[in-house]
Structure formats: structure tokens, C-alpha cells
Motif scaffolding. Structure first.
Motif, short mmCIF file in Angstrom:
data_model
loop_
_atom_site.label_atom_id
_atom_site.label_comp_id
_atom_site.label_asym_id
_atom_site.label_seq_id
_atom_site.Cartn_x
_atom_site.Cartn_y
_atom_site.Cartn_z
N THR A 56 28.33 11.61 69.86
CA THR A 56 29.04 12.62 70.58
C THR A 56 28.45 14.04 69.88
O THR A 56 27.90 14.08 68.64
N PRO A 57 28.29 15.13 70.56
CA PRO A 57 27.72 16.56 70.28
C PRO A 57 29.06 16.87 69.16
O PRO A 57 30.05 16.53 69.18
N GLY A 58 28.59 17.89 68.28
CA GLY A 58 29.50 18.37 67.20
C GLY A 58 29.33 19.87 67.54
O GLY A 58 28.30 20.28 67.92
N ILE A 59 30.36 20.68 67.01
CA ILE A 59 30.21 22.08 66.83
C ILE A 59 30.50 22.67 65.58
O ILE A 59 30.83 22.14 64.75
N ASN A 60 29.68 23.71 65.26
CA ASN A 60 29.75 24.61 64.12
C ASN A 60 31.04 25.45 64.00
O ASN A 60 30.94 26.54 64.58
N THR A 61 31.79 24.94 63.32
CA THR A 61 33.09 25.70 63.35
C THR A 61 32.91 27.13 62.52
O THR A 61 33.75 28.13 62.58
N SER A 62 31.99 27.19 61.61
CA SER A 62 31.51 28.37 61.03
C SER A 62 31.29 29.46 61.69
O SER A 62 31.24 30.75 61.37
N LEU A 63 30.74 29.27 62.91
CA LEU A 63 30.34 30.34 63.66
C LEU A 63 31.43 31.13 64.62
O LEU A 63 31.17 32.04 65.12
N PHE A 64 32.69 30.41 64.52
CA PHE A 64 33.73 31.22 65.22
C PHE A 64 34.39 32.33 64.13
O PHE A 64 34.41 31.94 63.09
N GLY A 65 34.40 33.51 64.77
CA GLY A 65 35.22 34.60 64.13
C GLY A 65 36.49 34.45 64.06
O GLY A 65 37.15 33.39 64.27
N ALA A 66 37.34 35.44 63.70
CA ALA A 66 38.84 35.43 63.38
C ALA A 66 39.32 35.34 64.92
O ALA A 66 39.08 35.84 65.73
N THR A 67 40.58 34.50 65.08
CA THR A 67 41.09 34.36 65.96
C THR A 67 41.73 35.68 66.61
O THR A 67 42.55 36.40 66.04
N PRO A 68 41.33 36.02 67.89
CA PRO A 68 41.67 37.41 68.33
C PRO A 68 43.35 37.37 68.64
O PRO A 68 43.95 36.38 68.89
N ILE A 69 43.86 38.58 68.42
CA ILE A 69 45.44 38.69 68.78
C ILE A 69 45.66 38.27 69.97
O ILE A 69 46.74 37.71 70.20
N GLU A 70 45.02 38.76 70.98
CA GLU A 70 45.41 38.68 72.41
C GLU A 70 44.34 37.86 73.14
O GLU A 70 43.01 38.27 72.88
N LYS A 71 44.63 37.03 74.08
CA LYS A 71 43.96 36.28 74.93
C LYS A 71 43.89 36.80 76.36
O LYS A 71 44.94 36.85 77.08
N ASN A 72 42.85 37.87 76.45
CA ASN A 72 42.99 38.68 77.75
C ASN A 72 42.06 38.04 78.78
O ASN A 72 41.70 39.08 79.81
N ILE A 73 41.37 37.09 78.73
CA ILE A 73 40.58 36.50 79.84
C ILE A 73 41.20 35.14 80.40
O ILE A 73 41.41 34.29 79.40
#
Length: 353
Positions: free
Chosen positions: A173-190
Motif C-alpha cells: 500500500t502507499p505510505g505517507i511521510n509524517t514529517s511533512l505535516f506541521g503542528a496541529t492547528p488549534i481550529e478546524k475551520n474547513i
């Protein structure tokens, strides 16, 4: 540096430089991780159609040889095949190729199989999506065996077997590069997000229609569509027709890190495609803390926060239920990391023989 083994990867396209983050992100991350996890591995990428030049270049320490095929047919296609076979021959004389890996069961697999058979080299083909369909004539012409085939998912394996009478022996299966994700935003506004090339196959008109339906129940929702392509004008017209200009924005094509950032701000990713191998976009959205709604079930077992639906009506209602819920689970779901995927691929294609 001395190399123990040379792996040649055959692909229709590859990033033109190290800033080209939108060209086959899953494949480029796999190639990079294969190199990082084994510095003694000599990876050489032959890119058939893109970039649109034929000047050899380095990409993150990896040698890339482009052929500028531009998807031409006829004599140009035959000439391209001859050029690629000649380059493979020179590489084999220089390094002794240990294995060949083709992305998609198409022209890359046909050339890889031909060269591997002539030179008694192992060759594997990673079946990634559309190439599992009945319309693909390469499986009948090329005749790869089950142990040479790697399916991207359970569903791709089953589809290929149904259409071509042969079950791929391997699934990676495909894998994702977790290091490319920034800090979790405080608010989910989408509230609702969709990502992909704006082509008919992706059916983003369904996404727009679902947004319109949900707006009737939740007037203040905010939605985004990230991507570019030939359907952009038609989709923009539909947004205007449904009076969604203040609700749904088409963001165009964003750099890959920008896409991940928007995912982290999203509550739901809608994936309206009727056919998919194993969407890396869906995996990324899960790790970004979003719920995923799709019509396609990639694996036989369920995946947390990935909701499989059977109709547009069910997708609409499921989204409404999630958005109206008093509690929202924004856990970061990691199905498979890019390191795991690379380890599995390396163990298979570079096994001692």
C-alpha cells in the motif's frame, strides 16, 4: 561511495527538480525513502514522458534520466522504446542491474519485462489504479507472472484478477511521510475539503452538489476544492449556478506542503471518485485528523475514520451527521508510513536470489 545493488525504476513521470512537490508525491516519497533507508543502494530513475527535456539530472542524490516522450505515439513511441532499451543496456554494463521496478502496468512494464527477460534480471510491476482495468491491453501483451505483480491495494488486486485472470502475489500500500505535516492547528475551520486533479474521472461535480445539499441543513459551512485541470471552468460554473460562491472556493493547485496544511484544518475530506487504487490523499487526510468519506474501499478490512458509503445520499447524510455531532474525533490515523512501505518494497524487490 560503493554500491552493493543497483535498482532501476521505470516511470512515466518524475519531478523535474527538488521543488516539484506535486508530481507523483507518493512515488517520489517512496523513491527518496528507499534511498535514505539504504545509502548503499544505487537507485537510477528512467522517466519516460516527463520532464519535458532529456538532460540527465540529480534529484536528492538520485540519478534521473528523462526521455521527454511527451506521450507521443507511432514512430516516436518505437524510437523512445529503443532509446530506453539502449540506456538500460549501458547502465547494466556499468553497474549490473539487480532489479527493475515499473510504476503502472503499461509501457514501463513492457520495456522492463523485455529487458529483464533478455538479461535474466528480476522485474516487478506496481499496479497503481487505472492499469488494473479491463481496457488495459498490456497484461495480455506482456504476460507478467503473478509473482512479478505488486498491487497497491486489496481492491486493485481483486480488480486485476477479475479483468485479467491473474491475482497479483504481492500487495504494498502507499505510505505517507509524517514529517511533512506541521503542528496541529488549534481550529478546524474547513468543514468539507476535496483534493485532486480537476478531471471528469474524479467527479468533483458530486462534491459541489453535496456541499449545496449540506448548506441547506448547515447554512454556515465552509468548503474548499484544491486542484487544477480541464474541468475547472465547468466546476466554477456549477458553483455559480448553485450560488455557492461564498461557501466553496476552488483553491487551484497548491504546493504539496500547502495541501497538507489545508487538510489539517479540515473536518471532512470528501472523495467522490467512483474508482481509485488506494488514495494517498485519503491517507494524508486521516493523518491530518480529518474524517474521510468515499465510495471506494481500498482494503478488505476497515480503516478508522474512513467511512465507505454506497450513494451520494448516504455520503451527504454521513457528512451532516459528522458535522452536527456534539463531539468530533480528530485523532491522527496512520495506516502506513512511507518508511513501512519502503521497507516492504525493498524486502521484496531486493531479496537475495
Amino acid at each position: 561511495m560503493s554500491h552493493n545493488k543497483t535498482l532501476v525504476i521505470l516511470t512515466p513521470g518524475f519531478p523535474k527538480d527538488e521543488t516539484d512537490s506535486t508530481c507523483l508525491p507518493m512515488q517520489q516519497q517512496l523513491v527518496e525513502t528507499l534511498q535514505k533507508t539504504d545509502p548503499n543502494l544505487n537507485i537510477i530513475v528512467l522517466s519516460f514522458q516527463y520532464p519535458y527535456h532529456n538532460r540527465e539530472y540529480g534529484w536528492r542524490g538520485i540519478r534521473v534520466i528523462p526521455f521527454n516522450g511527451r506521450n507521443k505515439g507511432g514512430i516516436a513511441r518505437l524510437t523512445l522504446r529503443q532509446k530506453i532499451l539502449a540506456v538500460l543496456g549501458r547502465i547494466h554494463e556499468e553497474h549490473t542491474i539487480f532489479s527493475l521496478l515499473s510504476f503502472w502496468y503499461g509501457e514501463c512494464a513492457a520495456i522492463g519485462h523485455l529487458f529483464a527477460k533478455r538479461n535474466r534480471i528480476c522485474h516487478y510491476c506496481w499496479i497503481l489504479g487505472q492499469d488494473a482495468k479491463k481496457e488495459n491491453k498490456y497484461p495480455k501483451r506482456t504476460g507478467l507472472k503473478a509473482n512479478e505483480l505488486i498491487a497497491l491495494s486489496d481492491s486493485i488486486s481483486a480488480t486485476f484478477e477479475l479483468n485479467h485472470g491473474l491475482k497479483p502475489l504481492h500487495i504494498i500500500t502507499p505510505g505517507i511521510n509524517t514529517s511533512l505535516f506541521g503542528a496541529t492547528p488549534i481550529e478546524k475551520n474547513i468543514d468539507l475539503l476535496a483534493v485532486g486533479s480537476l478531471i471528469r474521472l474524479k467527479r468533483f461535480e458530486i462534491f459541489i452538489e453535496i456541499v449545496a445539499s449540506i448548506k441547506e441543513n448547515i447554512p454556515g459551512i465552509k468548503a474548499e476544492l484544491i486542484g487544477n485541470g480541464p474541468e475547472k471552468e465547468n466546476l466554477s460554473a456549477l458553483i455559480k449556478k448553485l450560488d455557492l460562491q461564498d461557501t466553496l472556493n476552488i483553491m487551484g493547485e497548491l504546493p504539496y506542503p500547502g495541501v497538507l496544511s489545508r487538510m489539517q484544518k479540515a473536518r471532512i475530506l470528501l472523495h467522490p471518485s467512483v474508482y481509485e487504487g488506494f488514495s494517498g490523499v485519503c491517507m494524508e487526510a486521516l493523518y491530518a485528523g480529518a474524517h474521510v468519506l468515499s465510495f471506494c474501499r481500498p482494503m478488505n478490512t476497515g480503516i478508522q475514520q474512513w467511512h465507505i458509503v454506497s450513494s451520494v445520499e448516504e455520503m451527504t447524510q454521513r457528512a451532516i451527521n459528522i458535522l452536527n455531532a456534539t463531539t468530533y474525533d480528530s485523532s491522527n490515523i496512520l495506516y502506513c508510513s512511507i518508511e513501512e512501505a519502503a521497507t516492504k518494497m525493498r524486502a521484496l524487490i531486493l531479496q537475495e536470489r
